[in-house]
Design a protein around this motif. Structure first.
Motif: not given
Length: 687
Positions: A325-328, A426-427, A475-483
């Protein structure tokens, strides 16, 4: 009491079927009549085509269209009625409304409603009707249901459940407590069907609450293995189509499935419930539609193959970081800075006047929701309007073009891939972006770059027509995919899965991290597991413990582990299991390997001697009945009477990711489970 005895019930069933047969006969005549009318109208139009003007042709075509559509509606009603004739209903409850006098009213519940036109009386109530919720939610005693006029209260004095097949009542159960348990046990003891079945006769109270939930904007269902998550989601769609039939149609729904095999496996449920099939897609197809083939990228199956074999530490780090989630949050902060640099306003000369930079910048900032190109066009138009309003300048076409050209120079454009690469600089972690050979993106980079595109370009309308989205195997999808999903789909959502069945333990996905990507969510749990026997469930729980799981008390044979001295001996053990499967007369057998490569190799070895053994691959489009060889990834969501898990040795299954794979493979089994290994069995298997 109405129909007090089983004899009375059997006689009543025949009466109901006679009435349905009469209705079917009338519908058949209507369907044939509409077909005849449409045919005659077409013939008449063809014969008189030279004498008809354009308006007459349009009117005739409209008449033909209306006749065809009316005929189609009658044909759909005929199909529903045919299902009722075979199985008119499955349950009954007697209900007396609060304050009403007289005897309790009997309500028979079926897959569709049926009205006796002669008596103008509803004989069978659709399982989705408000009154039918009483059957699922209450035992004998006080009960209530939500009707259009408000909450109706009363008392249930009788509950019965029937098994009616091909018009014959096989048995009737009457009970005041958990009436559905006996029927449920009977259903669970049966063999697996070729497709997922409807469960209207055995929907449990917690499942019914999910089906009938109309309030949640985003409903997240965390369900244990075998809890019926997908089936409940499909019944929920059928319920919503019934409840909101004036504003919703099957075209308004979309389901994101894990793969095409699973899509085919569940394709029978909605038609069996009398609804049309809904649109389905997979995450990669969604990505293709949004990116318009701008990039080449690694597929989900490729990433899963790497994770299941020998991933390098660098690869795991990239997958892990981009699955948080931090990546998002980091990407959001970067995008905000990119947006701040998108426009650099400078003084704009127009003839002998100057439009100040601060006016242009302020105008650009007025429309943050629009794409860059649209905002620049807006700024140019406002500059032209200001010149006309403040200085009475009526600019020529050439001058307006010059203003637009100068404004566009103030916008800063960079390619998506350049911006994405700069994000990692940048990161302070440029090593986290490493495209695979001959491809633009790793799979873990695909949805971050889609999110970047959606945030910067805005206004993507590819899925604007979707009114309800269903996401399976959450459960197969990451927070960025949900974003990304949140950006693409401005509609209600049902998201379901089991965190304990994640085949990528390196990502940070659970019900809470998913909920954080949406503004309004409701999280519910399904804890009771119905698929596997008690012995198989207990065995799987020792591989990967799920504290929420409550097994159904349906007993069977214990799972077995066969340790072999060689691959040849293991092959013999698998063939022996196939032989036993045939002797038992079961319907489906899954031989579930850890990876697609292992599945392909095993299928090659087995198919030399038996041609009726089928291989499922990531390219397969349909579920096949009988003996199936597949990978764990493709087995997700499926169920089999008999499961063999080959290669359960210490070298093949050893990591925490492997533990989840082994758990998923074992929980596909309904009645029989066999594990085989060459040499010592994995330590993940209970002693």
């Amino acid at each position: 009491m109405f129909n007090p005895t089983e004899t009375d019930e059997r006689r009543y069933l025949e009466e109901v079927r006679d009435k349905i047969a009469e209705a079917l006969d009338k519908l058949g005549r209507r369907v044939r009549g509409y077909a005849r009318d449409a045919r005659e109208q077409k013939e008449q139009m063809w014969e008189q085509r030279g004498e008809m003007d354009q308006e007459e042709k349009i009117a005739t075509r409209q008449t033909i269209f209306e006749t065809v559509m009316t005929g189609k509606a009658a044909h759909d009603a005929q199909r529903r009625m045919q299902k009722l004739y075979v199985t008119p209903y499955f349950g009954r409850f007697d209900f007396l409304r609060e304050g009403a006098l007289g005897d309790p009213v009997p309500y028979y519940v079926g897959i569709h409603s049926f009205t006796d036109e002669e008596l103008q009386k509803v004989v069978i109530f659709d399982w989705r009707a408000p009154i039918s919720s009483v059957f699922y939610e209450f035992e004998l005693g006080a009960a209530r249901y939500k009707a259009p006029v408000g909450v109706v209260r009363g008392e249930v004095s009788l509950k019965r459940q029937y098994r009616i097949k091909y018009g014959r009542m096989e048995f009737m159960l009457e009970s005041g407590l958990n009436i559905m348990d006996d029927i449920l046990q009977e259903e669970l003891s049966r063999t697996a069907d070729e497709r997922m079945k409807t469960i209207v006769a055995t929907i449990q109270r917690d499942q019914n609450a999910i089906v009938r939930n109309t309030e949640a904007e985003v409903l997240i269902v965390q369900g244990v293995a075998g809890s019926g998550k997908t089936s409940i989601a499909l019944h929920r769609i059928a319920f919503l189509l019934y409840r909101y039939r004036k504003s919703l149609s099957s075209r308004d729904f979309l389901i994101i499935s894990p793969n095409k095999v699973f899509s085919d496996y569940i394709s029978n449920v909605l038609p069996e419930l009398g609804e049309e099939q809904i649109q389905e897609t997979v995450m990669e197809s969604l990505a293709e539609r949004v990116l318009d083939e701008e990039f080449s990228y690694q597929g989900a199956a490729d990433q899963a193959e790497i994770l299941a074999t020998n991933p390098s530490p660098d690869f795991l780090e990239r997958v892990r970081v981009k699955g948080t989630a931090q990546f998002v949050k980091d990407l959001d902060r970067y995008i905000e800075q990119v947006e701040e640099r998108q426009f650099q306003g400078v003084d704009l000369p127009v003839r002998d006047r100057v439009i100040p930079a601060h006016f242009l910048t302020q105008t650009f900032d007025e429309r943050p929701w629009e794409a860059l190109s649209d905002r620049l066009s807006w700024v140019a138009q406002c500059a032209v309007d200001k010149a006309r309003r403040d200085w009475r300048m009526d600019l020529t076409g050439r001058e307006r073009g010059e203003v637009q050209a100068e404004v566009r120079k103030m916008g800063r454009r960079s390619g998506l891939k350049t911006l994405y690469r700069e994000f990692f600089r940048w990161l302070g972690a440029p090593h986290l972006f490493r495209p695979p050979t001959n491809l633009d993106l790793e799979y873990c980079d695909l949805f971050p770059i889609i999110y970047l595109k959606l945030r910067l370009e805005r206004g993507h309308k590819a899925y604007a027509m979707v009114k309800h989205l269903v996401v399976d195997e959450m459960q197969d999808y990451t927070p960025i995919q949900y974003a990304v999903i949140n950006r693409l789909f401005d509609c209600k959502k049902t998201i379901l899965g089991d965190i304990n069945q994640s085949l990528n333990t390196y990502i940070e996905t659970n019900a809470d991290t998913i909920a954080n990507q949406f503004s309004s969510t409701e999280i519910v749990k399904l804890c009771k597991s119905y698929r596997s026997s008690y012995e198989i469930t207990r065995f799987a729980q020792q591989i990967s413990r799920d504290e929420d799981l409550v097994p159904i008390e349906r007993h069977g044979e214990a799972p077995s582990v066969v340790v072999c001295d060689s691959e040849a001996e293991e092959l013999v053990a698998i063939k022996r299991a196939i032989g036993r499967f045939s002797e038992l007369g079961r319907s489906s057998m899954g031989i579930i390997c850890k990876t697609p490569a292992q599945a392909q190799a095993l299928h090659g070895a087995l198919s030399c001697e038996a041609a009726d053994i089928h291989l499922l691959t990531p390219n397969s489009a349909a579920f096949v009945h009988g003996v199936v060889v597949c990978s764990v990834q493709l087995a997700k969501g499926l169920e089999f009477d008999y499961v063999v898990v080959p290669g359960a040795g210490v070298e093949n299954y050893r990591t925490e990711n492997d533990r989840k794979s082994l758990y998923v493979a074992c929980t596909r089994a309904m009645h029989h489970l066999v594990l085989t290994s060459v040499g010592p069995v994995t330590a993940l298997v209970p002693a």
